[in-house]
Enzyme design. Structure first.
Site, PDB file in Angstrom:
ATOM      1  N   ASP A 193       0.845  -1.188   0.000  1.00 51.05           N
ATOM      2  CA  ASP A 193       0.000   0.000   0.000  1.00 51.05           C
ATOM      3  C   ASP A 193       0.884   1.244   0.000  1.00 51.05           C
ATOM      4  OD1 ASP A 193      -0.545   0.915   3.362  1.00 51.05           O
ATOM      5  OD2 ASP A 193       0.801  -0.675   2.723  1.00 51.05           O
ATOM      6  N   HIS A 235       0.804  -9.289  -2.796  1.00 50.56           N
ATOM      7  CA  HIS A 235      -0.181  -8.211  -2.731  1.00 50.56           C
ATOM      8  C   HIS A 235       0.531  -6.867  -2.845  1.00 50.56           C
ATOM      9  CE1 HIS A 235      -3.885  -6.193  -1.407  1.00 50.56           C
ATOM     10  NE2 HIS A 235      -3.102  -5.439  -0.654  1.00 50.56           N
ATOM     11  N   ASP A 273      -0.329 -18.027  -3.375  1.00 51.92           N
ATOM     12  CA  ASP A 273       0.417 -17.005  -4.118  1.00 51.92           C
ATOM     13  C   ASP A 273      -0.531 -16.267  -5.050  1.00 51.92           C
ATOM     14  OD1 ASP A 273       2.450 -15.449  -5.189  1.00 51.92           O
ATOM     15  OD2 ASP A 273       2.976 -16.959  -6.699  1.00 51.92           O
ATOM     16  N   GLU A 286       1.589 -10.801   1.217  1.00 56.17           N
ATOM     17  CA  GLU A 286       2.033  -9.430   1.004  1.00 56.17           C
ATOM     18  C   GLU A 286       3.563  -9.392   1.112  1.00 56.17           C
ATOM     19  OE1 GLU A 286       0.442  -4.924   1.922  1.00 56.17           O
ATOM     20  OE2 GLU A 286      -0.084  -6.529   3.302  1.00 56.17           O
TER      21      GLU A 286
END
Length: 747
Positions: free
Chosen positions: A343, A670, A718, A727
């Site tokens: 993020d 991620h 995965d 992540e």
């Protein structure tokens, strides 16, 4: 994960009746269809479209023309609201869809239609490339009557047409379990073994008696042989396994395979070259995580991108960030630093432990008998700063340190000297989204004692390591560390709010005695001052066992202090006892490793694997490596080296958790910009990126839809949607950087 909502208008008011379409498959007796008019037999009844989307029914399908030039997926969308979801119930989400021109990606979601717009399930197929018919099964994590089925079409430079039909959300279906392809039953370190190091493998077999094995070179010649050792059922995987030790073979070479019980392992090398590459690749990861600077494609081919969060539209930037409403009345320039994970948030507590471990990788190289500081020296990481006479690993760590210093509350303000806990978007953003395209408002979150002590610890450590390269910067960091220490003493119990998890992780820590101990230790090691020595010696943490089964991480930092007190030259009274405590901790991890059929120093209670378990394995190995540095004993060295086997393929899933390393490796972590799985124009994570690995709690909806009832090592998938198992983060890669450097030094 939480998403923004786009402006919507009712298609029913805008569009004419449609041509009859083929009906969707009827629901079974115990199955309930949640989508109304999913075949568009009744025109556009129940469906909406974004104000900038032109949509109509054509040839029995809903076709939507999305404009070009929007920044985010949700900036153009069609969908249906008032969907009912039941917590714990499984749903089959299916539709047929095409895109013109072919190759466009649609983000199909099931989520919440009102704030905070949580997404419970999402997929992003590449239309007319991955097929026209799509069906997925997931389990709802909530009860709601305010759900939404949506198709997000924005974020493309050019206009395009999306057509969809037979949209269905069928409740009451059977869950779809994930059956991983684990490949050959002989599990090896797919990257390689050191010539003079331990060489072990695990064989999954129904046999209970010893079996013959053969080691073959790349030409297929048998170069070693022996018999396996039965180990019984491994509780962390539920598999019946045997161990294979081929450590006597030390001839270098590529393309070795191990054969046992009619199975041939994936290939591997015996040598040191792969670990030299991993030493640099794992550290190079941080450059592409940088905020506030353009990433050069010349330095990182395939990863070039504009600077993120510098205030270029639609980005609001980090140079003048306000606090959350009611938190403070100042703004700060908190540009720079590393994006924490997949993020766009930046967190002091996670940045702190990450910076410490990178700095400690360099500091270990300065003091350990096998240390080679030049291996991460100036020019080794191909950074913008390379060639300035400073070790590249210190240049990279400084990028984060400068950000940490900017997070300190200015003089004259309430809680002056404390550090803001974090800075991130007001709301969660979707995937994929490059940092420079992030349109969200950025906010400073309240200061915390934990963040303040992370700043004190890392700034103090920096002061002693940068002194030889930039005395002015070293003085600046030491002054900031002293200020932070004083502020933490004055405000010892300002804790981050556990519920502050909108737009970014909460990173709440309910205990800070370990952070106080760590900060005092680093300040003592840098200054030698009595005040800090007395605090260290008087802390109950100083004599506590800080080497538990799940190791150390951002919320358990006492081990960071203990390791540095044991290895960095100092005159602390009772230092021999400190060193013995590290060796005792290593003895515990070594016993765990020897008892484990997969040969790793990690056995959490009940085999409940923690979030980021892969880096916990590595941090336990760091303790083993440190015991070797302290004692010179080969057993600790071999245990630390062997721990890498699990990370690089010797595990129940037969997968390397490091991108680009091993024949089968995690590469769909991620991430909003390493998002090749969602957008073929974007890259996979760079080589040397560590995946979080198995997580028994499987918090994300995707993992919950695939991994219910998983055992230990099997709680992993995965897939870019599985943020709880797959992540990447700056602190996890720091553990990989440190261990890769240690293992390379042993070559």
């Amino acid at each position: 994960m939480r998403r923004r909502r786009t402006a919507l208008v009712s298609l029913a008011a805008l569009l004419a009746a449609a041509v009859t379409a083929l009906p969707a498959s009827p629901a079974g007796a115990d199955e309930t269809e949640q989508v109304r008019n999913g075949t568009f037999d009744d025109g556009t009844e129940s469906w909406w479209a974004g104000a900038n989307v032109t949509a109509a029914v054509s040839d029995g399908r809903l076709c939507a023309d999305a404009p070009g030039g929007t920044a985010n997926r949700w900036d153009a969308a069609v969908g249906q609201n008032d969907i009912t979801l039941v917590a714990g119930e499984s749903y089959r989400f299916s539709f047929t869809a095409t895109g013109a021109p072919a190759g466009h990606v649609v983000r199909a979601i099931v989520g919440l239609s009102v704030a905070p717009y949580d997404t419970y399930y999402e997929v992003s197929p590449q239309l007319s490339v991955s097929g026209d018919t799509y069906a997925y099964t997931f389990t709802s994590p909530v009860d709601t009557t305010g759900g939404q089925v949506g198709f997000q079409l924005g974020g493309t430079p050019e206009a395009w047409r999306f057509c969809v039909d037979d949209v269905s959300l069928l409740g009451g279906v059977e869950p779809e379990p994930h059956v991983p392809d684990t490949g050959p039953r002989v599990r090896v370190n797919q990257v390689g073994y050191l010539p003079a190091g331990p060489k072990n493998a695990t064989l999954v077999t129904g046999a209970t008696t010893a079996l013959p094995w053969q080691l073959k070179d790349a030409a297929g010649r048998v170069v070693a042989h022996g018999r396996s050792t039965p180990r019984g059922v491994d509780a962390s995987s539920g598999q019946n396994v045997q161990s294979i030790d081929f450590g006597r073979h030390n001839r270098r070479g590529e393309g070795y395979t191990l054969v046992a019980d009619g199975e041939t392992s994936r290939p591997f090398d015996i040598g040191t070259a792969a670990y030299e590459r991993l030493r640099t690749d794992s550290a190079k990861y941080y450059y592409t995580q940088r905020s506030g600077i353009a990433v050069s494609d010349e330095l990182r081919p395939g990863y070039g991108r504009p600077a993120g969060h510098v205030g270029v539209a639609p980005n609001l930037g980090d140079t003048e960030v306000p606090c959350q409403p009611g938190v403070c009345d100042h703004t700060l320039d908190v540009s720079g630093g590393w994006y924490d994970a997949g993020d766009h948030g930046k967190y002091v507590v996670n940045g702190g432990i990450s910076t410490w471990e990178l700095l400690s990788t360099h500091e270990r190289a300065l003091h350990a008998r096998t240390g080679q500081p030049a291996k991460l020296g100036d020019g080794t990481l191909a950074l913008p700063e390379s060639g300035n006479g400073v070790p590249d690993i210190l240049d990279e760590a400084r990028w984060e340190l400068e950000f940490l210093l900017r997070m300190q509350v200015p003089r004259g303000r309430p809680l002056a000297g404390m550090a803001h806990h974090k800075i991130h978007d007001e709301q969660w953003t979707g995937l994929p989204l490059l940092p420079d395209d992030d349109p969200q408002k950025r906010e400073l979150h309240p200061p915390s004692t934990a963040a303040t002590l992370n700043l004190a610890a890392t700034a103090a450590q920096a002061a002693r390591l940068y002194r030889a390269h930039d005395r002015q910067f070293a003085a600046k960091t030491l002054a900031a560390a002293r200020t932070a220490w004083a502020a933490a003493l004055a405000h010892p119990d300002v804790l981050a709010d556990e519920s502050d998890g909108v737009g970014g992780g909460a990173y709440a820590d309910t205990r800070v005695d370990d952070e106080f101990y760590w900060a005092a230790a680093e300040l003592y090691l840098t200054t030698g001052e009595r005040e800090f020595a007395e605090y260290v010696l008087g802390s109950p943490v100083h004599t506590a066992d800080v080497f538990g089964p799940t190791g150390f991480d951002w919320s358990r930092t006492a081990a960071a202090a203990r390791l540095d007190l044991a290895t960095v030259p100092n005159r602390l009274p009772g230092r021999d006892a400190v060193r013995r405590s590290v060796v005792r901790g290593a003895d515990g991890y070594l016993a765990t490793l020897r008892a484990h059929p997969y040969g790793m120093p990690y056995a959490p209670e009940g085999n409940r694997y923690d979030w980021g378990s892969s880096h916990q394995v590595l941090n336990n190995a760091v303790v083993l490596a440190t015991a070797h540095d302290l004692t010179g004993r080969a057993a600790y060295r071999d245990g630390a080296v062997q721990s890498m086997d699990y990370i690089l393929g010797r595990n129940a899933l037969n997968i390397s958790y490091v991108t680009g390393y091993g024949e089968v490796n995690a590469h769909n972590q991620h991430s909003r910009w390493y998002a090749h799985q969602l957008d073929p124009a974007l890259p996979n994570p760079p080589a040397g990126t560590l995946s979080g690995g198995p997580n028994s709690s499987i918090q994300d909806p995707f993992a919950q839809s695939r991994l219910q009832g998983c055992v230990g090592q099997f709680c992993f998938i995965d897939d870019i949607q599985s943020w709880s198992t797959n992540e990447h983060t700056v602190n996890w890669n720091a553990a990989l950087t440190r261990m890769a450097s240690f293992v390379a030094d042993q070559g």
